[in-house]
Write a protein that holds these residues in place. Structure first.
Motif, PDB file in Angstrom:
ATOM      1  N   ILE A 150      46.547  34.068  47.730  1.00  0.00           N
ATOM      2  CA  ILE A 150      45.399  33.817  46.867  1.00  0.00           C
ATOM      3  C   ILE A 150      45.657  32.866  46.459  1.00  0.00           C
ATOM      4  O   ILE A 150      45.928  31.820  45.225  1.00  0.00           O
ATOM      5  N   ASP A 151      45.285  31.333  47.323  1.00  0.00           N
ATOM      6  CA  ASP A 151      45.582  30.121  46.548  1.00  0.00           C
ATOM      7  C   ASP A 151      44.390  29.672  46.283  1.00  0.00           C
ATOM      8  O   ASP A 151      44.246  28.464  45.251  1.00  0.00           O
ATOM      9  N   CYS A 152      42.764  29.735  46.831  1.00  0.00           N
ATOM     10  CA  CYS A 152      41.903  28.359  46.273  1.00  0.00           C
ATOM     11  C   CYS A 152      40.952  29.699  44.898  1.00  0.00           C
ATOM     12  O   CYS A 152      41.301  30.746  45.487  1.00  0.00           O
ATOM     13  N   SER A 153      40.408  29.908  44.119  1.00  0.00           N
ATOM     14  CA  SER A 153      39.878  29.713  42.952  1.00  0.00           C
ATOM     15  C   SER A 153      38.442  30.334  43.768  1.00  0.00           C
ATOM     16  O   SER A 153      38.399  31.724  43.219  1.00  0.00           O
ATOM     17  N   ALA A 154      37.785  30.742  44.782  1.00  0.00           N
ATOM     18  CA  ALA A 154      37.018  31.622  45.302  1.00  0.00           C
ATOM     19  C   ALA A 154      37.392  32.460  45.492  1.00  0.00           C
ATOM     20  O   ALA A 154      37.171  34.062  45.933  1.00  0.00           O
ATOM     21  N   ASP A 155      39.033  32.844  46.216  1.00  0.00           N
ATOM     22  CA  ASP A 155      39.360  34.326  46.674  1.00  0.00           C
ATOM     23  C   ASP A 155      40.270  34.585  45.213  1.00  0.00           C
ATOM     24  O   ASP A 155      39.900  35.685  45.323  1.00  0.00           O
ATOM     25  N   ARG A 156      40.343  33.983  44.122  1.00  0.00           N
ATOM     26  CA  ARG A 156      40.543  34.815  42.887  1.00  0.00           C
ATOM     27  C   ARG A 156      39.434  35.359  42.248  1.00  0.00           C
ATOM     28  O   ARG A 156      39.634  35.820  41.993  1.00  0.00           O
ATOM     29  N   ALA A 157      38.453  34.197  42.272  1.00  0.00           N
ATOM     30  CA  ALA A 157      37.281  35.133  41.839  1.00  0.00           C
ATOM     31  C   ALA A 157      36.500  35.941  42.879  1.00  0.00           C
ATOM     32  O   ALA A 157      36.263  36.961  41.955  1.00  0.00           O
ATOM     33  N   ALA A 158      37.106  35.888  44.321  1.00  0.00           N
ATOM     34  CA  ALA A 158      36.261  37.258  44.574  1.00  0.00           C
ATOM     35  C   ALA A 158      37.577  38.412  44.730  1.00  0.00           C
ATOM     36  O   ALA A 158      37.022  39.773  43.880  1.00  0.00           O
ATOM     37  N   LEU A 159      38.319  38.329  44.011  1.00  0.00           N
ATOM     38  CA  LEU A 159      39.929  39.133  43.744  1.00  0.00           C
ATOM     39  C   LEU A 159      39.306  39.984  42.562  1.00  0.00           C
ATOM     40  O   LEU A 159      39.537  41.048  41.944  1.00  0.00           O
ATOM     41  N   GLU A 160      39.064  39.031  41.733  1.00  0.00           N
ATOM     42  CA  GLU A 160      38.885  39.645  40.351  1.00  0.00           C
ATOM     43  C   GLU A 160      37.470  40.204  39.917  1.00  0.00           C
ATOM     44  O   GLU A 160      37.116  41.422  39.362  1.00  0.00           O
ATOM     45  N   THR A 161      36.017  39.930  40.922  1.00  0.00           N
ATOM     46  CA  THR A 161      35.157  40.708  40.648  1.00  0.00           C
ATOM     47  C   THR A 161      35.631  41.919  42.149  1.00  0.00           C
ATOM     48  O   THR A 161      34.919  42.828  40.904  1.00  0.00           O
ATOM     49  N   ALA A 162      36.316  42.402  43.095  1.00  0.00           N
ATOM     50  CA  ALA A 162      36.919  43.543  43.295  1.00  0.00           C
ATOM     51  C   ALA A 162      36.984  44.043  42.151  1.00  0.00           C
ATOM     52  O   ALA A 162      37.120  45.542  42.809  1.00  0.00           O
ATOM     53  N   LEU A 163      38.135  44.284  41.798  1.00  0.00           N
ATOM     54  CA  LEU A 163      38.543  44.453  40.343  1.00  0.00           C
ATOM     55  C   LEU A 163      37.729  45.082  39.897  1.00  0.00           C
ATOM     56  O   LEU A 163      38.142  45.899  39.795  1.00  0.00           O
ATOM     57  N   GLY A 164      37.449  44.082  39.054  1.00  0.00           N
ATOM     58  CA  GLY A 164      35.906  44.491  38.339  1.00  0.00           C
ATOM     59  C   GLY A 164      35.342  45.977  38.449  1.00  0.00           C
ATOM     60  O   GLY A 164      34.890  46.949  38.074  1.00  0.00           O
ATOM     61  N   ALA A 165      34.873  45.825  40.300  1.00  0.00           N
ATOM     62  CA  ALA A 165      34.067  46.297  40.828  1.00  0.00           C
ATOM     63  C   ALA A 165      35.080  48.042  40.648  1.00  0.00           C
ATOM     64  O   ALA A 165      33.926  49.240  40.708  1.00  0.00           O
ATOM     65  N   PHE A 166      36.001  48.053  40.837  1.00  0.00           N
ATOM     66  CA  PHE A 166      36.806  49.522  41.282  1.00  0.00           C
ATOM     67  C   PHE A 166      36.687  49.076  39.904  1.00  0.00           C
ATOM     68  O   PHE A 166      36.771  51.142  39.663  1.00  0.00           O
ATOM     69  N   LEU A 167      36.700  49.226  39.151  1.00  0.00           N
ATOM     70  CA  LEU A 167      36.876  49.315  37.400  1.00  0.00           C
ATOM     71  C   LEU A 167      36.272  49.950  36.707  1.00  0.00           C
ATOM     72  O   LEU A 167      36.373  51.818  35.822  1.00  0.00           O
ATOM     73  N   TYR A 168      35.290  49.483  36.841  1.00  0.00           N
ATOM     74  CA  TYR A 168      34.828  49.404  35.767  1.00  0.00           C
ATOM     75  C   TYR A 168      33.282  49.726  36.195  1.00  0.00           C
ATOM     76  O   TYR A 168      32.394  49.072  37.433  1.00  0.00           O
ATOM     77  N   ASN A 169      31.763  50.609  35.969  1.00  0.00           N
ATOM     78  CA  ASN A 169      30.334  51.002  36.102  1.00  0.00           C
ATOM     79  C   ASN A 169      29.923  50.506  36.305  1.00  0.00           C
ATOM     80  O   ASN A 169      30.442  49.391  34.794  1.00  0.00           O
ATOM     81  N   PRO A 170      28.820  49.481  36.377  1.00  0.00           N
ATOM     82  CA  PRO A 170      28.193  48.700  35.513  1.00  0.00           C
ATOM     83  C   PRO A 170      27.613  48.432  35.027  1.00  0.00           C
ATOM     84  O   PRO A 170      26.812  49.624  35.453  1.00  0.00           O
TER      85      PRO A 170
END
Length: 70
Positions: free
Chosen positions: A45-65
């Motif tokens: 994961i080298d680009c900031s867009a991929d890092r942001a997408a991973l962070e979003t996916a982790l947040g979605a898995f971990l927490y109820n919106p």
């Protein structure tokens, strides 16, 4: 409840209630998960867009919106 939940008979542990900032979701969590994925053969994961997408996916898995709370 999904078909997997019904077959396993197990209660889901995630997503967690989202009550605000969580000290466990640190700046180092995303790079740690990214490194784990690379260790299993996924691309780096080298680009900031991929890092942001991973962070979003982790947040979605971990927490109820927040907006789904009543």
């Amino acid at each position: 409840m999904s078909n997997t939940d019904l077959r396993s008979g197990a209660e889901r542990s995630y997503p967690l209630p989202h009550a605000g900032p969580d000290a466990r979701f640190t700046e180092s969590l995303v790079p740690s998960v990214a490194a784990l994925l690379v260790g299993y053969g996924s691309p780096r994961i080298d680009c900031s867009a991929d890092r942001a997408a991973l962070e979003t996916a982790l947040g979605a898995f971990l927490y109820n919106p927040l907006e789904s709370r009543t």
